[in-house]
Design an enzyme around this catalytic site. Structure first.
Site, PDB file in Angstrom:
ATOM      1  N   TRP A  24       0.832  -1.216   0.000  1.00 31.35           N
ATOM      2  CA  TRP A  24       0.000   0.000   0.000  1.00 31.35           C
ATOM      3  C   TRP A  24       0.863   1.262   0.000  1.00 31.35           C
ATOM      4  O   TRP A  24       0.566   2.226  -0.703  1.00 31.35           O
ATOM      5  CB  TRP A  24      -0.966  -0.029   1.178  1.00 31.35           C
ATOM      6  CG  TRP A  24      -2.050   1.012   1.152  1.00 31.35           C
ATOM      7  CD1 TRP A  24      -2.494   1.746   2.206  1.00 31.35           C
ATOM      8  CD2 TRP A  24      -2.858   1.418   0.022  1.00 31.35           C
ATOM      9  NE1 TRP A  24      -3.520   2.577   1.810  1.00 31.35           N
ATOM     10  CE2 TRP A  24      -3.759   2.402   0.481  1.00 31.35           C
ATOM     11  CE3 TRP A  24      -2.887   1.061  -1.324  1.00 31.35           C
ATOM     12  CZ2 TRP A  24      -4.691   3.029  -0.352  1.00 31.35           C
ATOM     13  CZ3 TRP A  24      -3.816   1.696  -2.172  1.00 31.35           C
ATOM     14  CH2 TRP A  24      -4.697   2.653  -1.685  1.00 31.35           C
ATOM     15  N   LYS A  75      -4.931   0.125   8.873  1.00 32.31           N
ATOM     16  CA  LYS A  75      -6.294  -0.224   9.293  1.00 32.31           C
ATOM     17  C   LYS A  75      -6.266  -1.104  10.528  1.00 32.31           C
ATOM     18  O   LYS A  75      -5.990  -2.295  10.443  1.00 32.31           O
ATOM     19  CB  LYS A  75      -7.019  -0.914   8.131  1.00 32.31           C
ATOM     20  CG  LYS A  75      -7.157   0.031   6.930  1.00 32.31           C
ATOM     21  CD  LYS A  75      -7.900  -0.550   5.766  1.00 32.31           C
ATOM     22  CE  LYS A  75      -8.096   0.526   4.698  1.00 32.31           C
ATOM     23  NZ  LYS A  75      -8.775   0.063   3.505  1.00 32.31           N
ATOM     24  N   LYS A 127     -13.864  -3.565   9.338  1.00 36.91           N
ATOM     25  CA  LYS A 127     -14.144  -4.370   8.136  1.00 36.91           C
ATOM     26  C   LYS A 127     -13.186  -5.552   8.035  1.00 36.91           C
ATOM     27  O   LYS A 127     -13.519  -6.578   7.443  1.00 36.91           O
ATOM     28  CB  LYS A 127     -14.151  -3.510   6.877  1.00 36.91           C
ATOM     29  CG  LYS A 127     -12.825  -2.831   6.547  1.00 36.91           C
ATOM     30  CD  LYS A 127     -11.990  -3.588   5.561  1.00 36.91           C
ATOM     31  CE  LYS A 127     -10.561  -3.086   5.542  1.00 36.91           C
ATOM     32  NZ  LYS A 127      -9.707  -3.675   4.557  1.00 36.91           N
ATOM     33  N   ASP A 156     -15.586  -0.246   1.514  1.00 37.28           N
ATOM     34  CA  ASP A 156     -14.423  -1.059   1.880  1.00 37.28           C
ATOM     35  C   ASP A 156     -14.856  -2.454   2.348  1.00 37.28           C
ATOM     36  O   ASP A 156     -14.145  -3.445   2.133  1.00 37.28           O
ATOM     37  CB  ASP A 156     -13.637  -0.344   2.995  1.00 37.28           C
ATOM     38  CG  ASP A 156     -12.165  -0.716   2.982  1.00 37.28           C
ATOM     39  OD1 ASP A 156     -11.755  -1.483   2.095  1.00 37.28           O
ATOM     40  OD2 ASP A 156     -11.424  -0.249   3.874  1.00 37.28           O
ATOM     41  N   THR A 178     -13.376  -5.829   0.582  1.00 41.67           N
ATOM     42  CA  THR A 178     -12.548  -6.740   1.377  1.00 41.67           C
ATOM     43  C   THR A 178     -13.202  -8.097   1.547  1.00 41.67           C
ATOM     44  O   THR A 178     -12.515  -9.108   1.644  1.00 41.67           O
ATOM     45  CB  THR A 178     -12.280  -6.145   2.783  1.00 41.67           C
ATOM     46  OG1 THR A 178     -12.033  -4.767   2.638  1.00 41.67           O
ATOM     47  CG2 THR A 178     -11.098  -6.784   3.445  1.00 41.67           C
ATOM     48  N   VAL A 230       0.811 -10.001   8.206  1.00 42.27           N
ATOM     49  CA  VAL A 230       0.016  -9.587   9.361  1.00 42.27           C
ATOM     50  C   VAL A 230      -1.481  -9.637   8.992  1.00 42.27           C
ATOM     51  O   VAL A 230      -1.904  -9.019   8.018  1.00 42.27           O
ATOM     52  CB  VAL A 230       0.383  -8.147   9.793  1.00 42.27           C
ATOM     53  CG1 VAL A 230      -0.433  -7.734  11.008  1.00 42.27           C
ATOM     54  CG2 VAL A 230       1.868  -8.042  10.086  1.00 42.27           C
ATOM     55  N   GLU A 252      -4.554  -8.296  10.161  1.00 45.66           N
ATOM     56  CA  GLU A 252      -4.969  -7.263  11.123  1.00 45.66           C
ATOM     57  C   GLU A 252      -6.330  -7.547  11.756  1.00 45.66           C
ATOM     58  O   GLU A 252      -6.594  -7.147  12.881  1.00 45.66           O
ATOM     59  CB  GLU A 252      -4.960  -5.899  10.443  1.00 45.66           C
ATOM     60  CG  GLU A 252      -3.539  -5.433  10.146  1.00 45.66           C
ATOM     61  CD  GLU A 252      -3.474  -4.145   9.346  1.00 45.66           C
ATOM     62  OE1 GLU A 252      -4.156  -4.062   8.307  1.00 45.66           O
ATOM     63  OE2 GLU A 252      -2.733  -3.237   9.748  1.00 45.66           O
TER      64      GLU A 252
HETATM   65  N1  LIG Z   1      -2.493  -3.673   0.723  1.00 38.74           N
HETATM   66  C1  LIG Z   1      -3.540  -2.901   0.483  1.00 38.74           C
HETATM   67  O1  LIG Z   1      -4.146  -2.987  -0.578  1.00 38.74           O
HETATM   68  C2  LIG Z   1      -3.994  -1.902   1.512  1.00 38.74           C
HETATM   69  C3  LIG Z   1      -4.985  -0.983   1.160  1.00 38.74           C
HETATM   70  C4  LIG Z   1      -5.412  -0.047   2.103  1.00 38.74           C
HETATM   71  C5  LIG Z   1      -4.834  -0.036   3.369  1.00 38.74           C
HETATM   72  N2  LIG Z   1      -3.875  -0.943   3.680  1.00 38.74           N
HETATM   73  C6  LIG Z   1      -3.287  -0.869   5.020  1.00 38.74           C
HETATM   74  O2  LIG Z   1      -1.956  -0.398   4.890  1.00 38.74           O
HETATM   75  C7  LIG Z   1      -1.135  -0.968   5.914  1.00 38.74           C
HETATM   76  C8  LIG Z   1       0.073  -1.628   5.255  1.00 38.74           C
HETATM   77  O3  LIG Z   1      -0.415  -2.689   4.452  1.00 38.74           O
HETATM   78  P1  LIG Z   1       0.460  -3.318   3.276  1.00 38.74           P
HETATM   79  O4  LIG Z   1      -0.467  -4.158   2.489  1.00 38.74           O
HETATM   80  O5  LIG Z   1       1.247  -2.289   2.576  1.00 38.74           O
HETATM   81  O6  LIG Z   1       1.435  -4.271   4.118  1.00 38.74           O
HETATM   82  P2  LIG Z   1       2.773  -4.959   3.635  1.00 38.74           P
HETATM   83  O7  LIG Z   1       2.919  -6.162   4.489  1.00 38.74           O
HETATM   84  O8  LIG Z   1       2.804  -5.093   2.166  1.00 38.74           O
HETATM   85  O9  LIG Z   1       3.906  -3.891   4.020  1.00 38.74           O
HETATM   86  C9  LIG Z   1       4.129  -3.411   5.295  1.00 38.74           C
HETATM   87  C10 LIG Z   1       5.327  -2.462   5.323  1.00 38.74           C
HETATM   88  O10 LIG Z   1       5.549  -2.072   6.675  1.00 38.74           O
HETATM   89  C11 LIG Z   1       6.895  -2.271   6.998  1.00 38.74           C
HETATM   90  N3  LIG Z   1       7.041  -2.618   8.396  1.00 38.74           N
HETATM   91  C12 LIG Z   1       6.780  -3.807   8.991  1.00 38.74           C
HETATM   92  N4  LIG Z   1       7.078  -3.730  10.294  1.00 38.74           N
HETATM   93  C13 LIG Z   1       7.541  -2.480  10.517  1.00 38.74           C
HETATM   94  C14 LIG Z   1       8.021  -1.808  11.653  1.00 38.74           C
HETATM   95  N5  LIG Z   1       8.083  -2.412  12.835  1.00 38.74           N
HETATM   96  N6  LIG Z   1       8.392  -0.507  11.523  1.00 38.74           N
HETATM   97  C15 LIG Z   1       8.329   0.122  10.327  1.00 38.74           C
HETATM   98  N7  LIG Z   1       7.886  -0.478   9.203  1.00 38.74           N
HETATM   99  C16 LIG Z   1       7.497  -1.762   9.305  1.00 38.74           C
HETATM  100  C17 LIG Z   1       7.392  -3.397   6.104  1.00 38.74           C
HETATM  101  O11 LIG Z   1       8.777  -3.316   5.933  1.00 38.74           O
HETATM  102  C18 LIG Z   1       6.620  -3.098   4.831  1.00 38.74           C
HETATM  103  O12 LIG Z   1       7.323  -2.143   4.086  1.00 38.74           O
HETATM  104  C19 LIG Z   1      -2.020  -1.956   6.674  1.00 38.74           C
HETATM  105  O13 LIG Z   1      -2.478  -1.346   7.853  1.00 38.74           O
HETATM  106  C20 LIG Z   1      -3.185  -2.212   5.731  1.00 38.74           C
HETATM  107  O14 LIG Z   1      -4.390  -2.500   6.391  1.00 38.74           O
HETATM  108  C21 LIG Z   1      -3.437  -1.874   2.786  1.00 38.74           C
END
Ligand SMILES: NC(=O)c1ccc[n+]([C@@H]2O[C@H](COP(=O)([O-])OP(=O)(O)OC[C@H]3O[C@@H](n4cnc5c(N)ncnc54)[C@H](O)[C@@H]3O)[C@@H](O)[C@H]2O)c1
Length: 334
Positions: free
Chosen positions: A11, A103, A187, A240, A244, A275, A277
């Site tokens: 994201w 989220k 969600k 959302d 989802t 993770v 969530e």
């Molecule tokens: N993937 C999606 O389509 C999407 C869409 C909307 C919202 N989100 C939300 O965005 C957030 C991230 O999701 P994602 O899909 O990008 O996850 P991901 O697992 O792809 O990436 C997570 C990132 O966080 C970093 N990270 C992990 N632990 C860390 C720490 N202790 N300190 C700093 N950085 C750390 C990792 O290195 C990685 O770059 C989540 O809360 C998710 O709910 C995701």
């Protein structure tokens, strides 16, 4: 404008692409310096196959990239938001706008993500939330997507809207950050539940029943905690929830499917390999519902499956045989 995205996961990378496409000086930071260096060199993120980073987008492991940033986007998993907030704090001024896109609800404190960031940055800046039906895989391919930029400060919400909005990423503003953040966290719990339905081999009727009644629960708790009813029927709420609960992009839903097929929560999360969530949010929601005295039978049941070893098929029967109700005579409905 200088914009920094903290967290180079799926994201964070997708949002950094949007910001770079919009002509902002954009940096993508990762706490793992080696991973940041790989992204910078290869110009791809393994989680977004087939997508090349725009030229203007830089990746770094140096947190000092935050110096002089006007927009800071926190895109780590919710469990890492506090830690990231502490790291960003020395670089934040009253003129910075911080945006949370994670989220979840913090374990133990039950704080929303924006509350954590307000706390860690000493309440000196505006914190907004950006949320909606938005899979990173699709945004990074520039597929039309809509989200809500929420902040109690309308100017900050409009600032976020202006920064992100373009012809494939449509942003609405909202003052209701409470409703938007609660929708985002809840969600994930429902997506897990829908996955359980799929894993049990149940049908479309069941899933529509679950999603609709779950929305009634989310609205009940959300209104009780100060959110606006209209938010729960909007992009960050119903929008959302739909995306989802029906997509295989959702790791929450994938974990739920495995649990429905008979795996334990721990086995399912290990197999998903990221993770989940909704697992953590399920516990927070259960605590919040008890604290607020709000009836949330679906969230209660999924909590019992995840944390108390109840069988998924047993809770389905339990939910179906609850006392008779009138749909319109409930305390809260959208
Ligand atoms: N993937 C999606 O389509 C999407 C869409 C909307 C919202 N989100 C939300 O965005 C957030 C991230 O999701 P994602 O899909 O990008 O996850 P991901 O697992 O792809 O990436 C997570 C990132 O966080 C970093 N990270 C992990 N632990 C860390 C720490 N202790 N300190 C700093 N950085 C750390 C990792 O290195 C990685 O770059 C989540 O809360 C998710 O709910 C995701």
């Amino acid at each position: 404008m200088k914009a920094i995205v903290l967290g180079s996961g799926a994201w964070g990378t997708a949002l950094a692409i949007v910001l770079a496409d919009n002509g902002h000086e954009t940096w993508l930071w990762d706490h793992n310096a080696q991973r940041a260096a790989e992204v910078e060199k290869s110009r791809v993120n393994p989680k977004l196959s087939g997508v090349t980073l725009p030229e203007g987008l830089r990746a770094t492991g140096d947190i000092a990239c935050l110096t002089g940033a006007e927009l800071v986007v926190c895109a780590t998993p919710s469990i890492a938001v506090r830690e990231t907030g502490v790291k960003m704090a020395p670089y934040i001024s009253k003129d910075t706008v911080v945006v949370t896109v994670s989220k979840g609800i913090e374990r133990d404190t039950n704080l929303r993500m924006s509350e954590i960031l307000q706390e860690t940055t000493g309440n000196i800046c505006k914190v907004a939330a950006l949320s909606g039906p938005s899979h990173a895989e699709e945004v990074s391919r520039r597929m039309p997507t809509g989200c809500v930029a929420a902040c109690s400060d309308r100017r900050a919400a409009r600032f976020v809207q202006d920064a992100f909005m373009n012809d494939y990423f449509r942003i609405y503003t909202s003052y209701d950050i409470v409703g938007v953040e609660l929708s985002a966290a809840l969600k994930n719990v429902i997506a897990l539940s829908c996955g359980v339905c799929d894993g049990l081999g149940l049908g479309d009727n069941t899933k529509a029943l679950l999603m609709t009644r779950a929305m009634a629960e989310i609205t009940r708790l959300g209104e009780d905690m100060g959110g606006s009813r209209r938010t729960f029927g909007g992009l960050a709420g119903m929008g959302d929830l739909i995306v989802t609960c029906t997509s295989m992009h959702s790791r929450n839903r994938r974990a739920g499917i495995l649990i429905g097929q008979g795996k334990t929560a721990q086995e399912a999360m290990a197999e998903v390999g990221a993770v989940v969530e909704g697992y953590y949010a399920a516990e927070s929601v259960w605590q919040l519902a008890r604290r607020e005295g709000v009836e949330m039978p679906i969230c209660q049941c999924i909590y019992e499956v995840l944390y108390q070893g109840k069988q998924a098929k047993d809770v389905v029967r339990e939910l179906m045989t609850r006392a008779k109700k009138d749909e319109l005579l409930e305390k809260t409905w959208m």
